[in-house]
Design an enzyme around this catalytic site. Structure first.
Site, mmCIF file in Angstrom:
data_model
loop_
_atom_site.group_PDB
_atom_site.id
_atom_site.type_symbol
_atom_site.label_atom_id
_atom_site.label_comp_id
_atom_site.label_asym_id
_atom_site.label_seq_id
_atom_site.Cartn_x
_atom_site.Cartn_y
_atom_site.Cartn_z
ATOM 1 N N TYR A 176 0.832 -1.202 0.000
ATOM 2 C CA TYR A 176 0.000 0.000 0.000
ATOM 3 C C TYR A 176 0.868 1.254 0.000
ATOM 4 O O TYR A 176 2.081 1.196 0.233
ATOM 5 C CB TYR A 176 -0.932 0.003 1.219
ATOM 6 C CG TYR A 176 -0.250 0.328 2.532
ATOM 7 C CD1 TYR A 176 0.596 -0.584 3.147
ATOM 8 C CD2 TYR A 176 -0.428 1.567 3.151
ATOM 9 C CE1 TYR A 176 1.232 -0.287 4.340
ATOM 10 C CE2 TYR A 176 0.202 1.884 4.345
ATOM 11 C CZ TYR A 176 1.036 0.942 4.936
ATOM 12 O OH TYR A 176 1.681 1.251 6.102
ATOM 13 N N LYS A 182 6.473 -1.980 1.814
ATOM 14 C CA LYS A 182 5.340 -1.377 2.542
ATOM 15 C C LYS A 182 4.188 -2.384 2.572
ATOM 16 O O LYS A 182 3.204 -2.265 1.846
ATOM 17 C CB LYS A 182 4.946 -0.039 1.903
ATOM 18 C CG LYS A 182 4.202 0.865 2.869
ATOM 19 C CD LYS A 182 4.311 2.315 2.439
ATOM 20 C CE LYS A 182 3.408 3.251 3.216
ATOM 21 N NZ LYS A 182 3.430 3.141 4.656
ATOM 22 N N LEU A 213 11.354 1.488 6.597
ATOM 23 C CA LEU A 213 10.738 1.920 5.350
ATOM 24 C C LEU A 213 11.445 3.208 4.919
ATOM 25 O O LEU A 213 11.622 4.115 5.745
ATOM 26 C CB LEU A 213 9.249 2.199 5.567
ATOM 27 C CG LEU A 213 8.523 2.623 4.292
ATOM 28 C CD1 LEU A 213 8.228 1.409 3.421
ATOM 29 C CD2 LEU A 213 7.242 3.365 4.609
ATOM 30 N N GLU A 245 12.650 2.757 13.583
ATOM 31 C CA GLU A 245 11.632 3.721 13.122
ATOM 32 C C GLU A 245 10.376 3.516 13.953
ATOM 33 O O GLU A 245 10.307 2.612 14.783
ATOM 34 C CB GLU A 245 11.324 3.509 11.638
ATOM 35 C CG GLU A 245 10.734 2.136 11.356
ATOM 36 C CD GLU A 245 10.368 1.897 9.900
ATOM 37 O OE1 GLU A 245 10.139 2.864 9.158
ATOM 38 O OE2 GLU A 245 10.281 0.716 9.522
HETATM 39 N N1 PDD Z 1 3.194 5.162 7.165
HETATM 40 N N2 PDD Z 1 7.871 3.999 8.559
HETATM 41 C C1 PDD Z 1 6.756 3.241 8.538
HETATM 42 C C2 PDD Z 1 6.778 1.901 9.177
HETATM 43 C C3 PDD Z 1 5.593 3.745 7.920
HETATM 44 O O1 PDD Z 1 4.491 2.982 7.872
HETATM 45 C C4 PDD Z 1 5.612 5.045 7.349
HETATM 46 C C5 PDD Z 1 4.406 5.618 6.665
HETATM 47 C C6 PDD Z 1 6.800 5.789 7.414
HETATM 48 C C7 PDD Z 1 6.912 7.162 6.819
HETATM 49 O O2 PDD Z 1 6.902 7.107 5.406
HETATM 50 P P1 PDD Z 1 6.323 8.320 4.540
HETATM 51 O O3 PDD Z 1 7.072 9.527 4.910
HETATM 52 O O4 PDD Z 1 6.549 7.903 3.147
HETATM 53 O O5 PDD Z 1 4.863 8.448 4.898
HETATM 54 C C8 PDD Z 1 7.915 5.220 8.008
HETATM 55 C C9 PDD Z 1 1.939 5.560 6.564
HETATM 56 C C10 PDD Z 1 1.693 7.020 6.655
HETATM 57 C C11 PDD Z 1 0.817 4.723 7.156
HETATM 58 O O6 PDD Z 1 1.034 3.517 7.300
HETATM 59 O O7 PDD Z 1 -0.250 5.249 7.451
#
Ligand code: PDD
Length: 284
Positions: free
Chosen positions: A37, A151, A207, A183
Site C-alpha cells: 500500500y 510497505k 521503510l 523507526e
Molecule cells: N506510514 N515507517 C513506517 C513503518 C511507515 O508505515 C511510514 C508511513 C513511514 C513514513 O513514510 P512516509 O514519509 O513515506 O509516509 C515510516 C503511513 C503514513 C501509514 O502507514 O499510514
C-alpha cells in the site's frame, strides 16, 4: 467533509461509491495480508510527491512478485479521485492498496491471478496543533519481520505497538532492534546531536520514508549536517532534539521518550526550522 458513503473510490478499474465496493473473502489481502500500500498527502487538490510514492510502490510490488500492474496509471487514478471528490481533496490523504488478488486459499501463488487494486481519498488527519506542541514517544522491541523496506499491508506488529503507545499516552511507538533505534509504527525518526541530524540508514530495517527524503533534501539545501547512521537506544536520551517524519505526521517534534524529557523539553530550533521549510515546500 463528505462522509464515507458519499465518497467516490476506485476499485479494479471502476469508479464507484465506497459503499458499492465488494471485496471477496478469498482476497489474499484479507486471508494472508498478501499485498502492499501507499499513503500519500493531497494538499490543495494536488498530490504531494506522487512519483516518489509510485517508485516506492513499484519497489514493494517487485519485491513481493506482483508484476502485472500498470503503476503509472495510478497517477491518473489519483487525479480522477480528486476531480470526483473536490471537497475532500482540498486537504486529504490518498490511500492505494494492491493485493495479489482473489483465489481459493493456498499459501502458494495462484496461477492466472489479477491483482486487486483499491484507491480512495479521505480527509486529512486532525491534530496539527497537538503535534506542533511536542510529542511523547515510547520505545518498544521491534517485533516486525526483516523486510521493513516493503510497505506490506501486514501491519499487526505496528498496530499492537501503536495501541501500546496510546495506552501510555504517547503519540507513537518507536522500535528498537539490536539496541538501536529503527523507526516508528508509521513514521521515521531522527535526532539532533550538536547540530547534526542523525537517522537510521535505509535498507531492510526501515521503510524509506518519502517525508524522510524531503527532510534530508532540506538539510542538504540548508547546510544542516546529516549522518545516516543508527542511533543506539541509550544515546537517544542524550539528543538535543528528536523529531518524527511521516506522511500523516509531517515533521513532529518529540519532547519526551518514555518518561524522560528530551533537550529543553520543548520543540527544538533545528526541528522548527525544518518544519518551516517543509511548509514552504508544501505551499509551492
Ligand atoms: N506510514 N515507517 C513506517 C513503518 C511507515 O508505515 C511510514 C508511513 C513511514 C513514513 O513514510 P512516509 O514519509 O513515506 O509516509 C515510516 C503511513 C503514513 C501509514 O502507514 O499510514
Amino acid at each position: 467533509m463528505k462522509n464515507g458513503r458519499e465518497m467516490i473510490v476506485y476499485y479494479n478499474g471502476s469508479y464507484m461509491q465506497k459503499d458499492s465496493v465488494s471485496i471477496s473473502p478469498d482476497d489474499r489481502g484479507f486471508l494472508f495480508g498478501d499485498g502492499t500500500y501507499e499513503v500519500i498527502r493531497v494538499y490543495n487538490s494536488r498530490i504531494f510527491r506522487m512519483s516518489d510514492h509510485l517508485k516506492r510502490l513499484k519497489h514493494s510490488l517487485h519485491e513481493i512478485e506482483i508484476r502485472s500492474l500498470d503503476v503509472a496509471h495510478l497517477e491518473h487514478v489519483g487525479k480522477t479521485l480528486i476531480e470526483k471528490n473536490p471537497e475532500t481533496a482540498q486537504d486529504a490523504v490518498l490511500y492505494i492498496q494492491v493485493t495479489r488478488g482473489t483465489a481459493a486459499r493456498s499459501h502458494l501463488f495462484p496461477e492466472h491471478i489479477e491483482p486487486t487494486v483499491y484507491a480512495a481519498l479521505s480527509g486529512a488527519p486532525a491534530g496539527r496543533t497537538a503535534i506542533d506542541n511536542g510529542l511523547k514517544i515510547i520505545l518498544l522491541q521491534d517485533q516486525r519481520w526483516g523486510r521493513c523496506d516493503i510497505k506490506s499491508i501486514s501491519l499487526l506488529a505496528n498496530v499492537l505497538a501503536a495501541e501500546e503507545a496510546r495506552k501510555q499516552d504517547a503519540y507513537e511507538a518507536v522500535f528498537v532492534r539490536d539496541s538501536v533505534i529503527t523507526e516508528g509504527t508509521r513514521t521515521n525518526i531522527a535526532a539532533v546531536f550538536d547540530g547534526t541530524v542523525e537517522t537510521h540508514p535505509t535498507g531492510h530495517r526501515i521503510l524509506g520514508g518519502i517525508t524522510r527524503d524531503v527532510v534530508l533534501e532540506l538539510c542538504h539545501r540548508e547546510n544542516i549536517p546529516v549522518r545516516e547512521q543508527a542511533i543506539a537506544e541509550a544515546r537517544l536520551y542524550e539528543a538535543d532534539e528528536i523529531f518524527l517524519m511521516g506522511t500523516t505526521t509531517e515533521i513532529g517534534p518529540v519532547i519526551r521518550v518514555n518518561d524522560r524529557e528530551i533537550g529543553s523539553g520543548r520543540p527544538g530550533p533545528v526541528t522548527q526550522r525544518l518544519q518551516k521549510s517543509f511548509r514552504a515546500v508544501i505551499a509551492r
